[in-house]
Design a protein around this motif. Sequence first.
Motif, PDB file in Angstrom:
ATOM      1  N   LEU A   1      -8.815   5.695   5.846  1.00 48.03           N
ATOM      2  CA  LEU A   1      -8.436   5.109   7.132  1.00 48.03           C
ATOM      3  C   LEU A   1      -9.534   4.206   7.677  1.00 48.03           C
ATOM      4  O   LEU A   1      -9.251   3.156   8.247  1.00 48.03           O
TER       5      LEU A   1
ATOM      6  N   GLU B   1      -9.960   2.747  14.528  1.00 51.92           N
ATOM      7  CA  GLU B   1      -9.194   3.808  13.856  1.00 51.92           C
ATOM      8  C   GLU B   1      -8.357   4.605  14.850  1.00 51.92           C
ATOM      9  O   GLU B   1      -7.196   4.941  14.570  1.00 51.92           O
TER      10      GLU B   1
ATOM     11  N   GLU C   1      -4.376   5.318  14.879  1.00 52.35           N
ATOM     12  CA  GLU C   1      -3.848   6.692  14.872  1.00 52.35           C
ATOM     13  C   GLU C   1      -2.954   6.946  16.083  1.00 52.35           C
ATOM     14  O   GLU C   1      -1.916   7.595  15.970  1.00 52.35           O
ATOM     15  N   ASP C   2      -3.353   6.426  17.237  1.00 51.60           N
ATOM     16  CA  ASP C   2      -2.558   6.609  18.453  1.00 51.60           C
ATOM     17  C   ASP C   2      -1.203   5.921  18.332  1.00 51.60           C
ATOM     18  O   ASP C   2      -0.169   6.484  18.710  1.00 51.60           O
TER      19      ASP C   2
ATOM     20  N   HIS D   1       0.901  11.225  11.601  1.00 51.49           N
ATOM     21  CA  HIS D   1      -0.537  11.487  11.669  1.00 51.49           C
ATOM     22  C   HIS D   1      -1.149  11.152  10.317  1.00 51.49           C
ATOM     23  O   HIS D   1      -0.467  11.174   9.287  1.00 51.49           O
ATOM     24  N   TYR D   2      -2.438  10.840  10.315  1.00 51.11           N
ATOM     25  CA  TYR D   2      -3.128  10.493   9.075  1.00 51.11           C
ATOM     26  C   TYR D   2      -3.548  11.756   8.343  1.00 51.11           C
ATOM     27  O   TYR D   2      -4.123  12.661   8.933  1.00 51.11           O
TER      28      TYR D   2
ATOM     29  N   PHE E   1      -0.232   8.050   6.252  1.00 47.86           N
ATOM     30  CA  PHE E   1       0.323   8.594   7.480  1.00 47.86           C
ATOM     31  C   PHE E   1       1.583   9.362   7.094  1.00 47.86           C
ATOM     32  O   PHE E   1       2.460   8.825   6.399  1.00 47.86           O
TER      33      PHE E   1
END
Length: 65
Positions: A29, A40, A44-45, A53-54, A61
């Motif tokens: 990521l 990052e 992610e958000d 989610h990662y 993801f």
Amino acid sequence: MDLHKATNMDPNILLGIVNDQLRHECKDLHSLAMMMDVDEFTLEDKMARIGYHYEADLNQFSPDL
């Protein structure tokens, strides 16, 4: 494609692009975020908003369960 503006995309389209880049171009990521010139946590958000989610061990993801 200008990946620097990718975080402004529809998150579902971005998900496909991000996972493709993680699969073929980026080892993690952090390197993806560097390539896209985004934070990052911002990435992610954006993915969390659509229920993803990662997963570092898979380098992708994945959907929240």
